[in-house]
Design an enzyme around this catalytic site. Structure first.
Site, mmCIF file in Angstrom:
data_model
loop_
_atom_site.group_PDB
_atom_site.id
_atom_site.type_symbol
_atom_site.label_atom_id
_atom_site.label_comp_id
_atom_site.label_asym_id
_atom_site.label_seq_id
_atom_site.Cartn_x
_atom_site.Cartn_y
_atom_site.Cartn_z
ATOM 1 C CG ASP A 1 79.008 -65.223 16.477
ATOM 2 O OD1 ASP A 1 80.105 -65.789 16.507
ATOM 3 O OD2 ASP A 1 77.548 -65.533 17.192
ATOM 4 N NE ARG B 1 80.006 -66.217 19.663
ATOM 5 C CZ ARG B 1 78.806 -65.737 20.529
ATOM 6 N NH1 ARG B 1 79.162 -65.826 21.771
ATOM 7 N NH2 ARG B 1 77.871 -65.498 19.761
#
Length: 242
Positions: free
Chosen positions: A140, A142
């Site tokens: 991930d 983000r």
């Protein structure tokens, strides 16, 4: 970090209270809401901010990462579409709230990486977090800092955050926003969605329960549409009937 909104000159009036030429009515599920639109410019974690109704401190906020399969194609393989729909139902029920829609497909790695991860998971039986690692992608990548800074720039100092992801909360705290998390619990619509929810809970600490009941049964595949009639034959038939 300073969020780069499309218009940051507010003459001392927080943008959340300012009228503008984007305001219009949106009809959803038989009801209307006023909505205003802001663009959030960030090379990696940008998107769009939608302000519904009379937004104020303590309002409902959903920070949502784009999922083409779930949001648009209504895939049953993830919880993204149902979560977004549930969040909008809650915002609409209160008559006000904020949706921050971020262009963060595939947990920030893009749609192609997401598709490769899903294909790898189908072949190996591994969860998509493990598949991303096998393929050389971060699990991930983000960041929610631009979204948090944008909410602060709108004049908000406290929100009720609609999320199952604990990683979003510290970003808002760092922007000076008090956060009351409200989990979005949606039942998995397929066995694959259930496995994904479990992986997000076990691998990333998401606030999702253990679903003890079986997920919704897989629907029957749609029947194919009948082959279209030959336009030439239709024209000939019409000519013969004259």
């Amino acid at each position: 970090m300073t969020a780069q909104l499309d218009d940051t000159e507010y003459d001392g009036v927080p943008a959340v209270f300012r009228t503008d030429d984007t305001e219009h009515l949106l009809r959803r599920k038989g009801r209307e809401m006023a909505v205003r639109v802001r663009e959030l410019h960030d090379a990696r974690d940008g998107g769009t901010i939608l302000l519904f109704g009379a937004v104020a401190d303590g309002c409902l906020v959903r920070i949502h990462s784009r999922c083409l399969y779930g949001d648009v194609l209504r895939s049953d393989d993830c919880d993204c579409g149902p979560e977004l729909d549930h969040a909008m139902d809650m915002i609409q029920a209160e008559g006000a709230g904020v949706l921050v829609y971020l262009e963060q497909e595939g947990r920030g790695s893009g749609l192609v990486a997401k598709a490769r991860g899903l294909a790898h998971s189908e072949r190996t039986g591994r969860d998509t977090f493990t598949s991303y690692g096998d393929l050389g992608y971060p699990a991930d990548c983000r960041s929610y800092e631009p979204a948090a800074a944008a909410l602060a720039d709108l004049g908000l100092t406290s929100v009720r955050l609609l999320t199952n992801n604990p990683e979003k909360v510290p970003a808002l705290h760092r922007a000076g926003i008090d956060v009351t998390p409200i989990p979005l619990i949606t039942a998995p619509r397929s066995a694959r969605a259930r496995a994904y929810l479990e992986a997000k809970r076990d691998r990333r600490g998401h606030w999702t329960p253990e679903f003890q009941v079986p997920p919704v049964q897989e629907p029957e595949p749609p029947r194919p549409y009948p082959a279209p009639a030959d336009p030439g034959a239709l024209c000939a038939s019409a000519a013969d009937s004259r």
